[in-house]
Write a protein that holds these residues in place. Structure first.
Motif, PDB file in Angstrom:
ATOM      1  N   PHE A   1       0.858  -1.190   0.000  1.00 42.74           N
ATOM      2  CA  PHE A   1       0.000   0.000   0.000  1.00 42.74           C
ATOM      3  C   PHE A   1       0.891   1.235   0.000  1.00 42.74           C
ATOM      4  O   PHE A   1       1.897   1.274   0.703  1.00 42.74           O
ATOM      5  CB  PHE A   1      -0.910   0.041   1.233  1.00 42.74           C
ATOM      6  CG  PHE A   1      -1.860  -1.117   1.354  1.00 42.74           C
ATOM      7  CD1 PHE A   1      -2.911  -1.271   0.456  1.00 42.74           C
ATOM      8  CD2 PHE A   1      -1.714  -2.048   2.368  1.00 42.74           C
ATOM      9  CE1 PHE A   1      -3.783  -2.340   0.561  1.00 42.74           C
ATOM     10  CE2 PHE A   1      -2.583  -3.124   2.490  1.00 42.74           C
ATOM     11  CZ  PHE A   1      -3.623  -3.268   1.573  1.00 42.74           C
ATOM     12  N   GLU A   2       0.519   2.254  -0.784  1.00 38.97           N
ATOM     13  CA  GLU A   2       1.321   3.482  -0.838  1.00 38.97           C
ATOM     14  C   GLU A   2       1.058   4.301   0.417  1.00 38.97           C
ATOM     15  O   GLU A   2      -0.111   4.516   0.786  1.00 38.97           O
ATOM     16  CB  GLU A   2       0.934   4.285  -2.089  1.00 38.97           C
ATOM     17  CG  GLU A   2       2.050   5.147  -2.650  1.00 38.97           C
ATOM     18  CD  GLU A   2       2.371   6.358  -1.796  1.00 38.97           C
ATOM     19  OE1 GLU A   2       1.426   7.090  -1.444  1.00 38.97           O
ATOM     20  OE2 GLU A   2       3.553   6.562  -1.488  1.00 38.97           O
TER      21      GLU A   2
ATOM     22  N   TRP B   1      -1.708   7.066   0.585  1.00 41.60           N
ATOM     23  CA  TRP B   1      -3.126   6.781   0.380  1.00 41.60           C
ATOM     24  C   TRP B   1      -3.933   7.135   1.618  1.00 41.60           C
ATOM     25  O   TRP B   1      -3.458   6.994   2.750  1.00 41.60           O
ATOM     26  CB  TRP B   1      -3.335   5.307   0.060  1.00 41.60           C
ATOM     27  CG  TRP B   1      -2.882   4.898  -1.308  1.00 41.60           C
ATOM     28  CD1 TRP B   1      -2.311   5.706  -2.263  1.00 41.60           C
ATOM     29  CD2 TRP B   1      -2.936   3.580  -1.873  1.00 41.60           C
ATOM     30  NE1 TRP B   1      -2.021   4.967  -3.391  1.00 41.60           N
ATOM     31  CE2 TRP B   1      -2.399   3.670  -3.190  1.00 41.60           C
ATOM     32  CE3 TRP B   1      -3.392   2.354  -1.410  1.00 41.60           C
ATOM     33  CZ2 TRP B   1      -2.305   2.554  -4.016  1.00 41.60           C
ATOM     34  CZ3 TRP B   1      -3.307   1.247  -2.239  1.00 41.60           C
ATOM     35  CH2 TRP B   1      -2.767   1.353  -3.530  1.00 41.60           C
TER      36      TRP B   1
ATOM     37  N   PRO C   1      -7.196   1.014   1.653  1.00 44.48           N
ATOM     38  CA  PRO C   1      -6.977  -0.431   1.733  1.00 44.48           C
ATOM     39  C   PRO C   1      -8.232  -1.216   2.090  1.00 44.48           C
ATOM     40  O   PRO C   1      -8.381  -2.372   1.696  1.00 44.48           O
ATOM     41  CB  PRO C   1      -5.911  -0.564   2.831  1.00 44.48           C
ATOM     42  CG  PRO C   1      -5.198   0.741   2.830  1.00 44.48           C
ATOM     43  CD  PRO C   1      -6.275   1.752   2.536  1.00 44.48           C
TER      44      PRO C   1
ATOM     45  N   GLY D   1      -8.816   0.469  -3.703  1.00 45.24           N
ATOM     46  CA  GLY D   1      -7.454   0.018  -3.924  1.00 45.24           C
ATOM     47  C   GLY D   1      -7.307  -1.384  -3.377  1.00 45.24           C
ATOM     48  O   GLY D   1      -8.258  -1.979  -2.870  1.00 45.24           O
TER      49      GLY D   1
ATOM     50  N   ALA E   1      -4.010  -4.472  -1.966  1.00 46.62           N
ATOM     51  CA  ALA E   1      -2.600  -4.792  -1.800  1.00 46.62           C
ATOM     52  C   ALA E   1      -2.038  -5.137  -3.183  1.00 46.62           C
ATOM     53  O   ALA E   1      -2.580  -5.984  -3.885  1.00 46.62           O
ATOM     54  CB  ALA E   1      -2.445  -5.969  -0.846  1.00 46.62           C
TER      55      ALA E   1
ATOM     56  N   GLU F   1      -1.731   0.665 -10.873  1.00 50.25           N
ATOM     57  CA  GLU F   1      -0.512   0.429 -10.098  1.00 50.25           C
ATOM     58  C   GLU F   1       0.360  -0.639 -10.747  1.00 50.25           C
ATOM     59  O   GLU F   1       1.597  -0.550 -10.740  1.00 50.25           O
ATOM     60  CB  GLU F   1      -0.867   0.031  -8.661  1.00 50.25           C
ATOM     61  CG  GLU F   1      -1.560   1.124  -7.862  1.00 50.25           C
ATOM     62  CD  GLU F   1      -0.794   2.434  -7.832  1.00 50.25           C
ATOM     63  OE1 GLU F   1       0.435   2.441  -8.068  1.00 50.25           O
ATOM     64  OE2 GLU F   1      -1.432   3.478  -7.580  1.00 50.25           O
TER      65      GLU F   1
ATOM     66  N   ASP G   1       2.541   7.260  -6.874  1.00 54.57           N
ATOM     67  CA  ASP G   1       1.876   6.045  -7.336  1.00 54.57           C
ATOM     68  C   ASP G   1       1.449   6.232  -8.789  1.00 54.57           C
ATOM     69  O   ASP G   1       1.647   7.292  -9.383  1.00 54.57           O
ATOM     70  CB  ASP G   1       0.696   5.668  -6.427  1.00 54.57           C
ATOM     71  CG  ASP G   1      -0.480   6.645  -6.498  1.00 54.57           C
ATOM     72  OD1 ASP G   1      -0.558   7.457  -7.445  1.00 54.57           O
ATOM     73  OD2 ASP G   1      -1.343   6.600  -5.601  1.00 54.57           O
TER      74      ASP G   1
ATOM     75  N   SER H   1      -2.749   8.658  -4.292  1.00 56.27           N
ATOM     76  CA  SER H   1      -1.882   9.354  -3.345  1.00 56.27           C
ATOM     77  C   SER H   1      -2.071  10.862  -3.435  1.00 56.27           C
ATOM     78  O   SER H   1      -2.057  11.444  -4.526  1.00 56.27           O
ATOM     79  CB  SER H   1      -0.413   9.019  -3.607  1.00 56.27           C
ATOM     80  OG  SER H   1       0.419   9.744  -2.716  1.00 56.27           O
TER      81      SER H   1
END
Length: 504
Positions: free
Chosen positions: A226-227, A230, A235, A240, A242, A343, A384, A389
């Motif tokens: 995960f960024e 974010w 998550p 989004g 993983a 991503e 990202d 982000s």
């Protein structure tokens, strides 16, 4: 509708002949999009389908048995043919007169940065903070799409492999970073590579050796899944996931439910916490392994070579399946604003440039590729590839430069970026927009990627003016405080103003 501009010297696409609109929305769409599809097909040699939720790409419109047919949808706005090569260029003063009363709208907040340019010439026509770094949200995907098309090429396919493990019967499932990989024919993404096909190859390759264990190798991607930039709910909120080198159905927990949800409400889907291990367990089941978790572990694929005491030698390839081509992955990423695909596309850029398959590697590689294309890489700073982000920064002028480069014919491989762009009043994230009287001029002629985070609203793409001139625009705001509907209406008024005027 405004497709990318043909290469210099090419004849403009002829307008589609008028026809009475069929009752089905999909039928009208296929006719109206012909001008765009001809160009994209010529460039890529691959099918480009209707933008919008992936579950609708290959049909699914029939009424189930016993169900009451829904009333027909109203006809969408007419989508125009390609730009007029002889259309006059708008003047700076004309554009300014059309936009200045609109860019100061209260709904846009106190930081509105704008760039407008002509696609054919690249000439800048209007700017308000055009070079200012601004939070772009999902408009980031335009940069990611251009970078992966340049670095990997439109026809590149991502492999998922199975190789023989260190001991007889052990199978290593090696992730190559295909986010659309399906378990079987019921996957979320139509046409995706499938684990059941790979399992069949493995069984054939093993011959009389029975599978005993699945080892998952997802080491191609490194760093955090995960960024750090974010929002906390990303998550767990389903927008989004993983990011691992091995996953199925974009890490969705229930792809069938996610497909229905996407069709009906466009809400996010619940994601699994460990996509690589989930894919490994699914693969083990397909191989006939039904025991405990010990039969699926993480590990590294052995180096090919040597011989095994029974069955294929360790590291021997037992099977391989390949993803949809990059052109289709980019199309889905943009039309559905698919963050997980974005991503993985950024990581594909990183791998192509010899960098780590990570958030940082993808960001650095994207910056490098854009610089190699002659774009002002100093005006983009990414964390990202999806735009989730809040630490991302892009200038509006970089976006209009990028769209101009993709549309002016100098890099034909980049024209694929236009295939998934939503159409105003018609498809994707613009399906319900440009329907009010104040914005109706943009229906059918604005094609754009949108971006939304709390307090951040953006739109960037192309618009065909009333004179038939193709312009590119980017409007980025990152300090909005009003309602989302009001902000979107204010953005749409700006692009509709460009659509409705000759601006001379």
């Amino acid at each position: 509708m405004s497709p990318p501009v043909p290469p210099v010297g090419a004849a403009p696409a002829p307008p589609a002949p008028p026809a009475a609109p069929p009752p089905r929305r999909r039928g009208r769409l296929l006719v109206a999009l012909a001008g765009v599809l001809v160009l994209v097909l010529a460039v890529a040699g691959l099918a480009v389908l209707r933008p919008g939720p992936v579950a609708r790409l290959l049909g699914g419109e029939a009424t189930p048995s016993g169900a009451t047919a829904a009333p027909p949808e109203p006809d969408p706005p007419v989508v125009l043919a390609g730009p007029d090569g002889n259309a006059p260029l708008p003047t700076d003063a004309g554009i300014r007169a059309a936009l200045e009363p609109l860019v100061g709208a209260a709904a846009l907040g106190d930081r509105v940065n704008v760039s407008v340019a002509d696609v054919a010439t690249g000439e800048a026509l209007y700017g308000k903070g055009p070079d200012a770094p601004t939070v772009p949200a999902s408009v980031t995907k335009l940069a990611t799409g251009v970078a992966v098309l340049a670095a990997r090429g439109p026809a590149y396919r991502i492999p998922t492999r199975a190789v023989a493990g260190p001991n007889p019967g052990e199978v290593v499932l090696v992730g190559g970073g295909d986010p659309t990989l399906a378990v079987d024919k019921n996957g979320f993404y139509p046409g995706a590579a499938r684990l059941d096909d790979l399992a069949a190859q493995v069984r054939d390759a093993l011959g009389g050796t029975a599978p005993t264990k699945v080892i998952v190798d997802s080491s191609l991607f490194t760093g955090p899944v995960f960024e750090p930039g974010w929002d906390a709910d990303i998550p767990t909120g389903g927008f989004g996931a993983a990011i691992t080198a091995l996953m199925t159905d974009g890490a969705r927990k229930d792809p069938a439910l996610a497909r229905r949800t996407a069709e009906e409400t466009n809400h996010a889907a619940e994601r699994v916490p460990q996509p690589d291990l989930t894919a490994g367990r699914q693969f083990a089941k397909l191989l006939g392994l039904t025991g405990g978790a010990a039969q699926v572990t993480r590990g590294a694929a052995p180096t090919a070579g040597g011989s095994g005491s029974a069955g294929p030698a360790p590291g021997t390839e037992l099977g391989k399946v390949e993803s949809l081509p990059v052109i289709r992955l980019v199309d889905i990423m943009i039309s559905d604003s698919d963050n997980v695909i974005a991503e993985v596309m950024a990581r594909q850029v990183a791998l192509a440039k010899g960098k780590p398959g990570s958030f940082a590697g993808g960001a650095a590689a994207t910056d490098e590729v854009l610089g190699e294309l002659g774009l002002p890489a100093g005006e983009i700073s990414l964390a990202d590839g999806s735009g989730l982000s809040r630490t991302n920064r892009i200038s509006p002028s970089l976006l209009t430069d990028l769209i101009t480069l993709a549309g002016n014919g100098s890099h034909p491989e980049l024209a694929a970026i236009f295939g998934g762009l939503p159409v105003g009043g018609w498809s994707g994230t613009l399906d319900e927009r440009y329907r009010a009287a104040a914005t109706a001029a943009g229906a059918g002629v604005v094609r754009a990627k949108t971006g939304t985070l709390t307090g951040v609203n953006a739109i960037a793409g192309t618009v065909l003016t009333a004179d038939g001139r193709l312009l590119t625009f980017a409007v980025l705001t990152d300090r909005t405080q009003g309602s989302l509907d009001e902000t979107r209406q204010a953005l749409d008024r700006i692009t509709a103003a460009l659509a409705g005027c000759g601006c001379r």
